[in-house]
Design an enzyme around this catalytic site. Sequence first.
Site, PDB file in Angstrom:
ATOM      1  N   SER A 188       0.825  -1.217   0.000  1.00  0.00           N
ATOM      2  CA  SER A 188       0.000   0.000   0.000  1.00  0.00           C
ATOM      3  C   SER A 188       0.850   1.255   0.000  1.00  0.00           C
ATOM      4  O   SER A 188       1.750   1.410   0.827  1.00  0.00           O
ATOM      5  CB  SER A 188      -0.865   0.075   1.268  1.00  0.00           C
ATOM      6  OG  SER A 188      -1.846  -0.891   1.264  1.00  0.00           O
ATOM      7  N   HIS A 193      -3.587   0.609  -4.405  1.00  0.00           N
ATOM      8  CA  HIS A 193      -3.154  -0.628  -5.062  1.00  0.00           C
ATOM      9  C   HIS A 193      -3.598  -0.622  -6.518  1.00  0.00           C
ATOM     10  O   HIS A 193      -4.790  -0.532  -6.803  1.00  0.00           O
ATOM     11  CB  HIS A 193      -3.768  -1.855  -4.372  1.00  0.00           C
ATOM     12  CG  HIS A 193      -3.080  -2.212  -3.109  1.00  0.00           C
ATOM     13  ND1 HIS A 193      -2.063  -3.127  -3.035  1.00  0.00           N
ATOM     14  CD2 HIS A 193      -3.252  -1.753  -1.858  1.00  0.00           C
ATOM     15  CE1 HIS A 193      -1.637  -3.214  -1.790  1.00  0.00           C
ATOM     16  NE2 HIS A 193      -2.350  -2.395  -1.045  1.00  0.00           N
ATOM     17  N   HIS A 237      -5.769  -8.889  -0.721  1.00  0.00           N
ATOM     18  CA  HIS A 237      -5.785  -9.060   0.733  1.00  0.00           C
ATOM     19  C   HIS A 237      -7.004  -9.896   1.094  1.00  0.00           C
ATOM     20  O   HIS A 237      -8.044  -9.792   0.450  1.00  0.00           O
ATOM     21  CB  HIS A 237      -5.920  -7.704   1.437  1.00  0.00           C
ATOM     22  CG  HIS A 237      -4.837  -6.737   1.108  1.00  0.00           C
ATOM     23  ND1 HIS A 237      -4.899  -5.894   0.023  1.00  0.00           N
ATOM     24  CD2 HIS A 237      -3.657  -6.482   1.721  1.00  0.00           C
ATOM     25  CE1 HIS A 237      -3.801  -5.161  -0.007  1.00  0.00           C
ATOM     26  NE2 HIS A 237      -3.029  -5.497   0.991  1.00  0.00           N
ATOM     27  N   TYR A 247      -8.899  -9.422   3.553  1.00  0.00           N
ATOM     28  CA  TYR A 247     -10.004  -8.587   4.044  1.00  0.00           C
ATOM     29  C   TYR A 247     -10.881  -8.050   2.921  1.00  0.00           C
ATOM     30  O   TYR A 247     -11.996  -7.606   3.148  1.00  0.00           O
ATOM     31  CB  TYR A 247      -9.489  -7.430   4.921  1.00  0.00           C
ATOM     32  CG  TYR A 247      -8.607  -6.426   4.214  1.00  0.00           C
ATOM     33  CD1 TYR A 247      -9.137  -5.511   3.313  1.00  0.00           C
ATOM     34  CD2 TYR A 247      -7.247  -6.379   4.453  1.00  0.00           C
ATOM     35  CE1 TYR A 247      -8.337  -4.592   2.654  1.00  0.00           C
ATOM     36  CE2 TYR A 247      -6.430  -5.458   3.811  1.00  0.00           C
ATOM     37  CZ  TYR A 247      -6.989  -4.570   2.905  1.00  0.00           C
ATOM     38  OH  TYR A 247      -6.187  -3.672   2.258  1.00  0.00           O
ATOM     39  N   GLU A 248     -10.359  -8.102   1.673  1.00  0.00           N
ATOM     40  CA  GLU A 248     -11.177  -7.650   0.544  1.00  0.00           C
ATOM     41  C   GLU A 248     -12.222  -8.703   0.177  1.00  0.00           C
ATOM     42  O   GLU A 248     -13.080  -8.466  -0.661  1.00  0.00           O
ATOM     43  CB  GLU A 248     -10.285  -7.396  -0.682  1.00  0.00           C
ATOM     44  CG  GLU A 248      -9.344  -6.222  -0.532  1.00  0.00           C
ATOM     45  CD  GLU A 248      -8.380  -6.123  -1.701  1.00  0.00           C
ATOM     46  OE1 GLU A 248      -8.711  -5.483  -2.706  1.00  0.00           O
ATOM     47  OE2 GLU A 248      -7.278  -6.706  -1.598  1.00  0.00           O
ATOM     48  N   ALA A 302       2.921  -2.063   3.883  1.00  0.00           N
ATOM     49  CA  ALA A 302       2.746  -0.971   4.847  1.00  0.00           C
ATOM     50  C   ALA A 302       2.385  -1.634   6.172  1.00  0.00           C
ATOM     51  O   ALA A 302       1.624  -2.602   6.187  1.00  0.00           O
ATOM     52  CB  ALA A 302       1.618  -0.055   4.398  1.00  0.00           C
ATOM     53  N   MET A 312      -1.602  -6.522   7.219  1.00  0.00           N
ATOM     54  CA  MET A 312      -2.705  -7.369   6.739  1.00  0.00           C
ATOM     55  C   MET A 312      -2.355  -8.116   5.459  1.00  0.00           C
ATOM     56  O   MET A 312      -3.236  -8.445   4.662  1.00  0.00           O
ATOM     57  CB  MET A 312      -3.948  -6.501   6.517  1.00  0.00           C
ATOM     58  CG  MET A 312      -4.394  -5.751   7.762  1.00  0.00           C
ATOM     59  SD  MET A 312      -5.768  -4.639   7.445  1.00  0.00           S
ATOM     60  CE  MET A 312      -5.843  -3.706   8.984  1.00  0.00           C
ATOM     61  N   SER A 313      -1.064  -8.359   5.236  1.00  0.00           N
ATOM     62  CA  SER A 313      -0.669  -9.055   3.998  1.00  0.00           C
ATOM     63  C   SER A 313       0.585  -9.883   4.238  1.00  0.00           C
ATOM     64  O   SER A 313       0.901 -10.234   5.379  1.00  0.00           O
ATOM     65  CB  SER A 313      -0.390  -8.023   2.893  1.00  0.00           C
ATOM     66  OG  SER A 313       0.761  -7.258   3.224  1.00  0.00           O
ATOM     67  N   ASN A 357       2.631   3.979  10.680  1.00  0.00           N
ATOM     68  CA  ASN A 357       2.058   4.485  11.938  1.00  0.00           C
ATOM     69  C   ASN A 357       2.560   3.645  13.103  1.00  0.00           C
ATOM     70  O   ASN A 357       2.965   2.505  12.918  1.00  0.00           O
ATOM     71  CB  ASN A 357       0.520   4.395  11.894  1.00  0.00           C
ATOM     72  CG  ASN A 357       0.029   2.985  11.610  1.00  0.00           C
ATOM     73  OD1 ASN A 357       0.047   2.523  10.463  1.00  0.00           O
ATOM     74  ND2 ASN A 357      -0.370   2.273  12.654  1.00  0.00           N
ATOM     75  N   HIS A 392      -6.705   4.744   7.033  1.00  0.00           N
ATOM     76  CA  HIS A 392      -6.036   4.306   5.808  1.00  0.00           C
ATOM     77  C   HIS A 392      -5.387   5.497   5.107  1.00  0.00           C
ATOM     78  O   HIS A 392      -4.322   5.368   4.500  1.00  0.00           O
ATOM     79  CB  HIS A 392      -7.039   3.607   4.883  1.00  0.00           C
ATOM     80  CG  HIS A 392      -6.408   3.010   3.654  1.00  0.00           C
ATOM     81  ND1 HIS A 392      -5.380   2.080   3.724  1.00  0.00           N
ATOM     82  CD2 HIS A 392      -6.630   3.205   2.332  1.00  0.00           C
ATOM     83  CE1 HIS A 392      -5.016   1.732   2.492  1.00  0.00           C
ATOM     84  NE2 HIS A 392      -5.754   2.400   1.629  1.00  0.00           N
TER      85      HIS A 392
HETATM   86  N1  HPA Z   1      -2.236  -2.423  11.565  1.00  0.00           N
HETATM   87  C1  HPA Z   1      -2.475  -3.273  10.538  1.00  0.00           C
HETATM   88  N2  HPA Z   1      -2.158  -3.031   9.293  1.00  0.00           N
HETATM   89  C2  HPA Z   1      -1.548  -1.865   9.037  1.00  0.00           C
HETATM   90  C3  HPA Z   1      -1.275  -0.931  10.034  1.00  0.00           C
HETATM   91  C4  HPA Z   1      -1.635  -1.222  11.375  1.00  0.00           C
HETATM   92  O1  HPA Z   1      -1.416  -0.441  12.311  1.00  0.00           O
HETATM   93  N3  HPA Z   1      -0.670   0.118   9.434  1.00  0.00           N
HETATM   94  C5  HPA Z   1      -0.588  -0.175   8.104  1.00  0.00           C
HETATM   95  N4  HPA Z   1      -1.116  -1.383   7.854  1.00  0.00           N
END
Ligand code: HPA
Length: 276
Positions: free
Chosen positions: A32, A63, A85, A87-88, A115, A213-214, A237, A249
């Site tokens: 991402s 993406h 992903h 989650y999609e 990311a 998440m990947s 973050n 996001h």
């Molecule tokens: N958690 C999960 N996935 C992420 C995060 C996070 O803090 N930051 C970027 N992708």
Amino acid sequence: MTQTNTPIDACAGIIKSKISGEVPKYALVLGSGLGELAEQIEVETEISYDDLPGFPIPTVEGHHGSMLIGTLMGTPIICLQGRAHLYEGHSVEKIITPIRTLKTVGVENLILTNAAGSLDAENGSGSLVLINDQINFSGINPLVGPNDERFGPRFSDMSFAYDPDLRKAISEVAKAEGIKLPEGVYIMVKGPSFETPAEIRAFRTLGANVVGMSTVPECIIANHAGMKVLGISSVTNLAAGMSGNALSHAETLEEGKNAAKNLSKLLKSYFAKISS
Ligand code: HPA
């Protein structure tokens, strides 16, 4: 169980037909907000995922859905701009297909970027973390089901999930370039909600340094198929509960841009080194 005539064979055929020179031994999956890295590639061919049967069409902002074939600092490379992903709502198959296609084409080294949130206060947004191991907290293993013997054994080893030699090589490049590259363990959650502060505290106890998440299923599939994996997280973050701010996001994409600059520099230097 041996499977034939899968979309993987079809995709590999399409890709091979478009490679005029040396078959790339390296592939790069962009996470991402890391799309700008693709600008460093001298592109010879671009293939839309629409034209690769079984490839996932990304649904998330940040993406793309295309494969770039070209060179990076003189080294032949295939770049996947965009990934599926869980989650999609994508099936595990959509994660497996691109990785096994790369293997079938002849790729030996897979660079997975993502990311991620950092669990270490000292590695704030904009930092890069070299993944040295992973924790699969996604609830799925992509190898569940009949084993495709063409790619690997029923029970595959994950002791060196992130190749020690590749890690050593990129660490040396980072040092020479003055880029900070701490190592850490990546934990994958399925998402799409970010974690709670309590989950982050639990993950820290489990030994995780970055969360995302990947990457984890792709790493499992690549290891099963005997590919070497290098994984790099770009920290967007501090993980939930660490900064007092809510997570978004948008922040992920924005902060990803800073880390993307360092990642571009790192990978360019790495590929310049191996092509010299
Ligand atoms: N958690 C999960 N996935 C992420 C995060 C996070 O803090 N930051 C970027 N992708």
